[in-house]
Design a protein around this motif. Structure first.
Motif, mmCIF file in Angstrom:
data_model
loop_
_atom_site.group_PDB
_atom_site.id
_atom_site.type_symbol
_atom_site.label_atom_id
_atom_site.label_comp_id
_atom_site.label_asym_id
_atom_site.label_seq_id
_atom_site.Cartn_x
_atom_site.Cartn_y
_atom_site.Cartn_z
ATOM 1 N N LYS A 2 0.815 -1.213 0.000
ATOM 2 C CA LYS A 2 0.000 0.000 0.000
ATOM 3 C C LYS A 2 0.853 1.269 0.000
ATOM 4 O O LYS A 2 0.309 2.369 0.018
ATOM 5 C CB LYS A 2 -0.930 -0.003 1.210
ATOM 6 N N PHE A 3 2.163 1.101 -0.041
ATOM 7 C CA PHE A 3 3.075 2.238 0.072
ATOM 8 C C PHE A 3 2.843 3.256 -1.040
ATOM 9 O O PHE A 3 2.682 4.452 -0.796
ATOM 10 C CB PHE A 3 4.525 1.753 0.055
ATOM 11 N N ALA A 4 2.823 2.785 -2.284
ATOM 12 C CA ALA A 4 2.723 3.713 -3.414
ATOM 13 C C ALA A 4 1.439 4.526 -3.353
ATOM 14 O O ALA A 4 1.455 5.751 -3.516
ATOM 15 C CB ALA A 4 2.800 2.947 -4.731
ATOM 16 N N ALA A 5 0.305 3.875 -3.108
ATOM 17 C CA ALA A 5 -0.979 4.568 -3.105
ATOM 18 C C ALA A 5 -1.057 5.609 -1.997
ATOM 19 O O ALA A 5 -1.643 6.682 -2.182
ATOM 20 C CB ALA A 5 -2.117 3.563 -2.966
ATOM 21 N N SER A 6 -0.466 5.325 -0.855
ATOM 22 C CA SER A 6 -0.601 6.228 0.291
ATOM 23 C C SER A 6 0.497 7.282 0.343
ATOM 24 O O SER A 6 0.252 8.420 0.735
ATOM 25 C CB SER A 6 -0.589 5.435 1.600
#
Length: 259
Positions: free
Chosen positions: A156-160
């Protein structure tokens, strides 16, 4: 102790002049910049900003915070300030805003710049500012602590954190995370620099880590000169030209204030 989100209700009552009292820099050109990264990342994300600033004649230092405790990070930052030539523009991203708020009272600091950053008041920490999130606010995908350190969920790193960063770079950032100490998250500011130094703030309008409305509230409370950019939390990576331009404006503004 107020949370970050209680600031939103009070923001309209805050005078824009708060924090306007400045400690005067010397009248010489302000040509040194110290860049401070936030949690989960290291200083390498500043490379685009560094390249622009150095090309424009600035002496740039990138602090490599251990992000183990606020005291440790402030100590490393103060050493960087001491080593920089002349007066300094001190810049913090995200948790780095807490670090520069504490370290920025150094007499060599001419201005403080916040990039999608926490700008705490005395007695506040990241932990207190993110307590009690507003309904509907994005919740950062922080995993439970392990041995006193935090990580973001890699999936979820990229999206957040980095939604507008090139996918291969966002993936690298996710897989090269720096452990963020819970002690750093809980570190409280004693005397925020924005109460004594001129400050600038860049709001990232697509931020999923620190809600933009919360950024605006902190910026208003600090009396900062505010700009906005359409960007993720990693706006310093995705839009280095915008960030560098704000830093150069702060350097020029600090020089003008000192005259």
């Amino acid at each position: 102790m107020s949370s970050l989100f209680t600031l939103l209700a009070a923001a309209s009552a805050l005078a824009l002049g708060v924090g306007a009292t400045t400690t005067k820099a010397h009248a010489a050109d302000v040509k040194s910049v110290v860049l401070v990264h936030g949690g989960f990342v290291d200083g390498s994300g500043w490379q685009g900003v560094y390249d622009i600033l150095t090309k424009d004649g600035y002496d740039v230092t990138i602090v490599q915070n251990p992000t183990t405790s606020l005291a440790d990070d402030v100590a490393v930052t103060r050493r960087a300030i001491a080593a920089a030539p002349g007066q300094v523009v001190l810049v913090g991203h995200s948790y780095g805003g807490v670090v520069v708020s504490e370290a920025g009272t150094d007499p060599k600091v001419a201005a403080v710049v916040y990039i999608a950053a926490f700008a705490p008041d005395a007695g506040e920490s990241v932990a207190s500012l993110i307590a009690n999130p507003a309904p509907g606010a994005p919740v950062p995908p922080i995993l439970p602590p392990v041995d006193g350190f935090l990580f973001l969920d890699k999936a979820k790193f990229a999206a957040s954190f980095a939604a507008d960063v090139r996918p291969d770079i966002a993936s690298f950032m996710a897989n090269s995370q720096v452990p963020w100490g819970v002690a750093a998250l809980e570190g409280k500011v004693t005397a925020p620099a924005w109460k004594a130094k001129p400050s600038w703030y860049l709001v990232a309008t697509e931020d999923k880590m620190i809600p933009p409305e919360a950024q605006r509230a902190m910026a208003k409370r600090s009396g900062a000169t505010v700009s906005e950019a359409k960007g993720s939390h990693a706006v310093y990576v995705s839009k280095p030209q915008t960030v560098a331009a704000l830093i150069e404006n702060a350097a020029k503004g600090a020089q003008t204030a000192a005259q």
